[in-house]
Design an enzyme around this catalytic site. Structure first.
Site, PDB file in Angstrom:
ATOM      1  N   ARG A  18       0.871  -1.161   0.147  1.00 17.08           N
ATOM      2  CA  ARG A  18       0.183  -0.297  -0.136  1.00 17.08           C
ATOM      3  C   ARG A  18       0.393   1.313  -0.616  1.00 17.08           C
ATOM      4  NH1 ARG A  18      -2.783  -4.380   2.017  1.00 17.08           N
ATOM      5  NH2 ARG A  18      -4.775  -4.506   2.216  1.00 17.08           N
ATOM      6  N   GLY A  85      -1.323 -11.894  -4.381  1.00 15.79           N
ATOM      7  CA  GLY A  85      -2.795 -11.636  -5.086  1.00 15.79           C
ATOM      8  C   GLY A  85      -2.560  -9.951  -4.874  1.00 15.79           C
ATOM      9  N   GLN A 159      -8.203  -7.226   0.317  1.00 17.13           N
ATOM     10  CA  GLN A 159      -7.438  -7.249  -0.955  1.00 17.13           C
ATOM     11  C   GLN A 159      -9.021  -6.636  -1.908  1.00 17.13           C
ATOM     12  OE1 GLN A 159      -6.039 -10.413  -2.004  1.00 17.13           O
ATOM     13  NE2 GLN A 159      -4.510  -9.908  -0.966  1.00 17.13           N
ATOM     14  N   ASP A 305      -3.952 -15.378   7.301  1.00 17.00           N
ATOM     15  CA  ASP A 305      -2.972 -16.405   7.291  1.00 17.00           C
ATOM     16  C   ASP A 305      -1.794 -16.462   8.390  1.00 17.00           C
ATOM     17  OD1 ASP A 305      -3.186 -14.714   5.555  1.00 17.00           O
ATOM     18  OD2 ASP A 305      -2.035 -13.024   5.838  1.00 17.00           O
ATOM     19  N   LYS A 332      -5.978 -19.490  -1.469  1.00 21.05           N
ATOM     20  CA  LYS A 332      -4.372 -18.098  -0.913  1.00 21.05           C
ATOM     21  C   LYS A 332      -3.811 -19.403  -2.217  1.00 21.05           C
ATOM     22  CE  LYS A 332      -6.359 -16.485   2.250  1.00 21.05           C
ATOM     23  NZ  LYS A 332      -6.943 -14.935   1.583  1.00 21.05           N
ATOM     24  N   ARG A 336      -4.829 -23.747   1.086  1.00 18.41           N
ATOM     25  CA  ARG A 336      -3.835 -24.301   2.431  1.00 18.41           C
ATOM     26  C   ARG A 336      -4.692 -25.224   3.220  1.00 18.41           C
ATOM     27  NH1 ARG A 336      -2.115 -18.448   2.960  1.00 18.41           N
ATOM     28  NH2 ARG A 336      -0.468 -18.218   1.958  1.00 18.41           N
TER      29      ARG A 336
HETATM   30  C1  S3P Z   1      -4.194  -8.609   2.167  1.00 21.74           C
HETATM   31  C2  S3P Z   1      -5.169  -8.914   2.139  1.00 21.74           C
HETATM   32  C3  S3P Z   1      -5.744 -10.939   2.405  1.00 21.74           C
HETATM   33  C4  S3P Z   1      -4.434 -11.540   2.903  1.00 21.74           C
HETATM   34  C5  S3P Z   1      -3.544 -10.585   2.301  1.00 21.74           C
HETATM   35  C6  S3P Z   1      -2.788 -10.064   1.897  1.00 21.74           C
HETATM   36  C7  S3P Z   1      -3.723  -7.643   1.927  1.00 21.74           C
HETATM   37  O1  S3P Z   1      -5.874 -11.432   1.436  1.00 21.74           O
HETATM   38  O2  S3P Z   1      -4.854 -13.295   3.170  1.00 21.74           O
HETATM   39  O3  S3P Z   1      -1.684 -12.571   2.996  1.00 21.74           O
HETATM   40  O4  S3P Z   1      -2.641  -7.332   2.145  1.00 21.74           O
HETATM   41  O5  S3P Z   1      -5.226  -7.213   1.665  1.00 21.74           O
HETATM   42  P1  S3P Z   1      -7.399 -11.216   1.215  1.00 21.74           P
HETATM   43  O6  S3P Z   1      -7.751 -10.006   0.697  1.00 21.74           O
HETATM   44  O7  S3P Z   1      -7.546 -12.367  -0.039  1.00 21.74           O
HETATM   45  O8  S3P Z   1      -8.290 -11.637   2.434  1.00 21.74           O
END
Ligand code: S3P
Length: 419
Positions: A18, A85, A159, A305, A332, A336
């Site tokens: 971010r 992701g 996310q 996580d 994930k 997992r």
């Molecule tokens: C994250 C949000 C989470 C987390 C990922 C990082 C982020 O994912 O599992 O490791 O930085 O916004 P999700 O938004 O899919 O829950």
């Protein structure tokens, strides 16, 4: 086994992504200290470079010349998000508001991860988003001329929430996101610090339209998801104490520490001065006798996580641990639930899959066998903690994948064990 010393784990991954994105969208020079120099954050830097904002090599003190919310330019090739992701989903939100076409690609694991969850709201805002037929990547986003939305997200996902907030920010329109439970809130905190108006009510977030963003000046706190592995190692040790300073103690991220305390761990969180709009402190972890716990849907978002690590700790806790309401684990970096259960069984632990979680039977048996990570960094590290225990004979097929979030992990584990 004895642990000892003080280890400052690397910068928080979510905040590092971010920080780069907001520095690119701000006007003027942003300065970021202690960013995480890992493969995932490097993916975000590369994609921002392809969108016209060069990011210097990720060192402890970097300056980025922001282009303003609408200053990014059309890429000349595919945007390679690697294994990340967060890079894909957050930058797809940015791309949705820009008047050109971006094509997101990634490695085999990322290409299988669901993208419809962001494609749907971004389309509803007015972007054209094409997702691979089986869901996932490649994903093509053609943006511009968005309108505001109120979106009810089916999953608690930072996310998804951040993609919508970023699309609203870049387009200059109002957006509201309702989540079933509150996900990590780093995007909201940075937006607020940069002068945007963000209203939060329970699990609902509203961002008011905003034309400019002030430059970002932040020091990235240490990652609680990385510190968790060392805290777990200390809990499983028989002597000593491990201090982990400077850890981000944002309540949307500390579920693991609460769960570890519920398992009987001798753990203290010493709050210090906030840093970059985030609560920060020192985690002190000591040897403990662990007991099994039950975790349910409400526990999951703040420790999503860390659930593979909890499952590995449960293998050494008295009783049977049950994790439910965690079907998100299946999408994930690997599935997992399947990966953790198969690997626990491979090293001699009784464990079973549930559709939305797993059950793990604790024992004191020596752990022996081969772990298959499927290239998933958190699987390698969670089983790396079990491998460090005396009498363990665990082989891990891929130890290099830790570079995604914690490049110095194996050195830090070795440093933490003093005899
Ligand atoms: C994250 C949000 C989470 C987390 C990922 C990082 C982020 O994912 O599992 O490791 O930085 O916004 P999700 O938004 O899919 O829950």
């Amino acid at each position: 086994m004895k642990v000892g010393g003080t280890i400052r784990v690397p910068g928080d991954k979510s905040i590092s992504h971010r920080a780069l994105i907001f520095a690119a969208l701000a006007e003027g020079a942003s300065r970021i200290r202690d960013i995480l120099p890992s493969a995932d954050v490097h993916s975000t830097a590369t994609v921002l470079g392809a969108l016209g904002v060069p990011v210097p090599p990720l060192s402890t003190d970097i300056t980025i010349a922001g282009r303003g919310p609408r200053g990014l330019t059309a890429p000349t090739g595919d945007l390679d998000c690697g294994n990340s992701g967060t890079t894909t989903r957050l930058l797809a939100g940015v791309a949705a508001a820009l008047p050109f076409t971006s094509r997101f690609v990634g490695d085999a694991s990322l290409s299988r991860r669901p993208m419809r969850r962001i494609a749907k709201p971004l389309r509803e805002m007015g972007a054209t988003v094409d997702v691979a037929p089986a869901d996932g990547l490649p994903m093509t986003v053609s943006g511009g001329h968005l309108h505001g939305i109120t979106w009810r997200s089916e999953t608690a996902s930072a996310q998804v929430k951040s993609a919508i907030l970023l699309a609203g920010l870049v387009a200059g329109v109002e957006v509201t996101v309702h989540e079933p439970a509150r996900s990590r809130d780093h995007t909201e905190r940075i937006l607020t610090a940069l002068g945007a108006t963000v209203d939060v009510l329970g699990a609902t977030v509203r961002l008011a339209p905003r034309d400019r963003l002030a430059p970002l000046h932040m020091r990235v706190p240490a990652d609680p998801s990385s510190a968790a592995f060392l805290a777990a190692l200390a809990a499983l040790a028989t002597q000593g104490e491990l201090a982990l300073p400077d850890v981000c103690l944002n309540p949307t991220r500390t579920g693991f520490y609460a769960a570890l305390a519920r398992m009987g761990a001798n753990l203290t969180l010493e709050h210090g001065e906030p840093q970059g709009g985030e609560p920060v402190g020192t985690v002190v972890a000591r040897p403990s006798s662990l007991v099994a716990i039950d975790l349910g849907r409400d526990d999951v978002p703040s420790m999503i996580d860390e659930l593979p690590l909890i499952a590995c700790l449960a293998a050494r806790a008295a009783g049977t641990t049950t994790i439910r309401g965690a079907e998100e684990l299946r999408v994930k970096e690997s599935d997992r639930i399947a990966t953790v259960v198969a690997n626990l069984r491979a090293v001699g632990v009784n464990a079973d899959e549930l559709p939305d979680g797993m059950c793990i039977e604790g024992s004191e048996r020596p752990l022996r066998g081969r772990v298959q990570t499927h290239g998933d960094h958190r699987i390698a590290m969670a089983f790396g903690v079990l491998r460090a225990l005396p009498n363990s004979e665990i082989a891990i097929d891929d130890t290099t994948c830790v570079a995604v979030s914690y490049p110095g992990f194996w050195d830090d584990i070795a440093r933490a064990v003093v005899s």
